[in-house]
Design an enzyme around this catalytic site. Structure first.
Site, mmCIF file in Angstrom:
data_model
loop_
_atom_site.group_PDB
_atom_site.id
_atom_site.type_symbol
_atom_site.label_atom_id
_atom_site.label_comp_id
_atom_site.label_asym_id
_atom_site.label_seq_id
_atom_site.Cartn_x
_atom_site.Cartn_y
_atom_site.Cartn_z
ATOM 1 N N ASP A 150 45.339 27.959 28.386
ATOM 2 C CA ASP A 150 46.049 28.984 29.143
ATOM 3 C C ASP A 150 47.547 28.846 28.878
ATOM 4 O O ASP A 150 48.094 27.743 28.844
ATOM 5 C CB ASP A 150 45.749 28.835 30.642
ATOM 6 C CG ASP A 150 46.138 30.084 31.433
ATOM 7 O OD1 ASP A 150 45.230 30.749 31.965
ATOM 8 O OD2 ASP A 150 47.349 30.397 31.516
ATOM 9 N N ASN A 176 37.822 35.007 37.932
ATOM 10 C CA ASN A 176 38.342 36.028 38.836
ATOM 11 C C ASN A 176 37.773 37.388 38.438
ATOM 12 O O ASN A 176 37.727 37.725 37.253
ATOM 13 C CB ASN A 176 39.874 36.054 38.772
ATOM 14 C CG ASN A 176 40.491 34.757 39.248
ATOM 15 O OD1 ASN A 176 40.033 34.167 40.224
ATOM 16 N ND2 ASN A 176 41.524 34.285 38.552
ATOM 17 N N HIS A 203 36.470 35.939 31.483
ATOM 18 C CA HIS A 203 36.869 34.586 31.103
ATOM 19 C C HIS A 203 36.591 33.635 32.257
ATOM 20 O O HIS A 203 36.663 34.007 33.417
ATOM 21 C CB HIS A 203 38.344 34.520 30.706
ATOM 22 C CG HIS A 203 39.282 35.158 31.697
ATOM 23 N ND1 HIS A 203 39.454 36.524 31.776
ATOM 24 C CD2 HIS A 203 40.073 34.619 32.651
ATOM 25 C CE1 HIS A 203 40.324 36.807 32.726
ATOM 26 N NE2 HIS A 203 40.709 35.671 33.288
ATOM 27 N N ILE A 204 36.297 32.409 31.872
ATOM 28 C CA ILE A 204 36.199 31.306 32.823
ATOM 29 C C ILE A 204 37.450 30.456 32.667
ATOM 30 O O ILE A 204 37.844 30.127 31.546
ATOM 31 C CB ILE A 204 34.963 30.436 32.527
ATOM 32 C CG1 ILE A 204 33.686 31.131 32.970
ATOM 33 C CG2 ILE A 204 35.057 29.091 33.240
ATOM 34 C CD1 ILE A 204 32.459 30.274 32.716
ATOM 35 N N GLN A 243 42.358 39.009 38.959
ATOM 36 C CA GLN A 243 42.080 39.138 37.522
ATOM 37 C C GLN A 243 43.184 39.962 36.870
ATOM 38 O O GLN A 243 43.458 41.090 37.273
ATOM 39 C CB GLN A 243 40.722 39.816 37.285
ATOM 40 C CG GLN A 243 40.355 39.889 35.793
ATOM 41 C CD GLN A 243 38.993 40.531 35.529
ATOM 42 O OE1 GLN A 243 38.316 41.008 36.449
ATOM 43 N NE2 GLN A 243 38.601 40.550 34.261
ATOM 44 N N SER A 244 43.840 39.380 35.863
ATOM 45 C CA SER A 244 44.956 40.060 35.203
ATOM 46 C C SER A 244 44.629 40.479 33.776
ATOM 47 O O SER A 244 45.348 41.292 33.196
ATOM 48 C CB SER A 244 46.203 39.176 35.216
ATOM 49 O OG SER A 244 45.961 37.962 34.540
HETATM 50 P P1 AMP Z 1 43.149 35.975 35.259
HETATM 51 O O1 AMP Z 1 44.430 36.144 36.027
HETATM 52 O O2 AMP Z 1 42.053 35.301 36.009
HETATM 53 O O3 AMP Z 1 42.723 37.289 34.638
HETATM 54 O O4 AMP Z 1 43.496 34.988 34.076
HETATM 55 C C1 AMP Z 1 44.193 35.380 32.941
HETATM 56 C C2 AMP Z 1 44.871 34.169 32.394
HETATM 57 O O5 AMP Z 1 45.310 34.457 31.081
HETATM 58 C C3 AMP Z 1 46.118 33.721 33.171
HETATM 59 O O6 AMP Z 1 45.914 32.413 33.692
HETATM 60 C C4 AMP Z 1 47.231 33.766 32.123
HETATM 61 O O7 AMP Z 1 48.145 32.697 32.253
HETATM 62 C C5 AMP Z 1 46.452 33.702 30.829
HETATM 63 N N1 AMP Z 1 47.105 34.274 29.663
HETATM 64 C C6 AMP Z 1 47.764 35.445 29.582
HETATM 65 N N2 AMP Z 1 48.195 35.662 28.327
HETATM 66 C C7 AMP Z 1 47.785 34.595 27.592
HETATM 67 C C8 AMP Z 1 47.921 34.207 26.227
HETATM 68 N N3 AMP Z 1 48.556 34.984 25.330
HETATM 69 N N4 AMP Z 1 47.384 33.041 25.823
HETATM 70 C C9 AMP Z 1 46.743 32.239 26.709
HETATM 71 N N5 AMP Z 1 46.572 32.551 28.010
HETATM 72 C C10 AMP Z 1 47.094 33.701 28.451
#
Ligand code: AMP
Length: 112
Positions: free
Chosen positions: A31, A85, A98-99, A92-93
């Site tokens: 991450d 999430n 993803h896990i 979820q962003s």
């Molecule tokens: P979520 O918020 O559960 O959807 O998790 C998405 C995750 O992706 C977050 O923890 C971010 O820090 C991570 N993330 C976003 N962009 C990248 C990237 N380019 N490489 C690795 N992780 C990322």
């Protein structure tokens, strides 16, 4: 593959990432904003919006197997957390399932 999806781009190799494991079905990478000493994301290569949209039991098992392998590889198999999430209410962003695999520190409960 959808060209506008960040995690599809990581799976394709068009966006760089720190990959710690990959196979035919899954990829695991660190991450970019780690919340623990080990914070790895495990994704399927196939674009699926979230856990709630996964219908393929074999694929879900492959994702879990990758989490298991990475936990061993990272030396955290004695204690870790996996979380996925789903939707904006859960934070979820990135809309590609993803896990999060988190470990290397004491975890608290409940999560925020
Ligand atoms: P979520 O918020 O559960 O959807 O998790 C998405 C995750 O992706 C977050 O923890 C971010 O820090 C991570 N993330 C976003 N962009 C990248 C990237 N380019 N490489 C690795 N992780 C990322």
């Amino acid at each position: 593959m959808t060209t506008e999806c960040l995690f599809c781009q990581i799976a394709e190799g068009t966006t760089p990432s720190d990959i710690v494991y990959q196979d035919n079905a899954t990829i695991a990478f660190r991450d970019i904003n780690p919340q623990a000493p080990t914070h790895v994301l495990i994704i399927p290569r196939e674009h699926i919006e979230s856990f709630h949209h996964v219908r393929d039991a074999q694929l879900w098992y492959a994702i879990l197997q990758t989490a298991h392998k990475v936990a061993e590889q990272e030396g955290i198999s004695g204690g870790y957390r996996i979380v996925s999430n789903v939707g904006t209410a859960a934070g979820q962003s990135v809309e590609h399932v993803h896990i999060h695999l988190l470990g290397g520190r004491q975890m608290s409960w409940p999560p925020g």
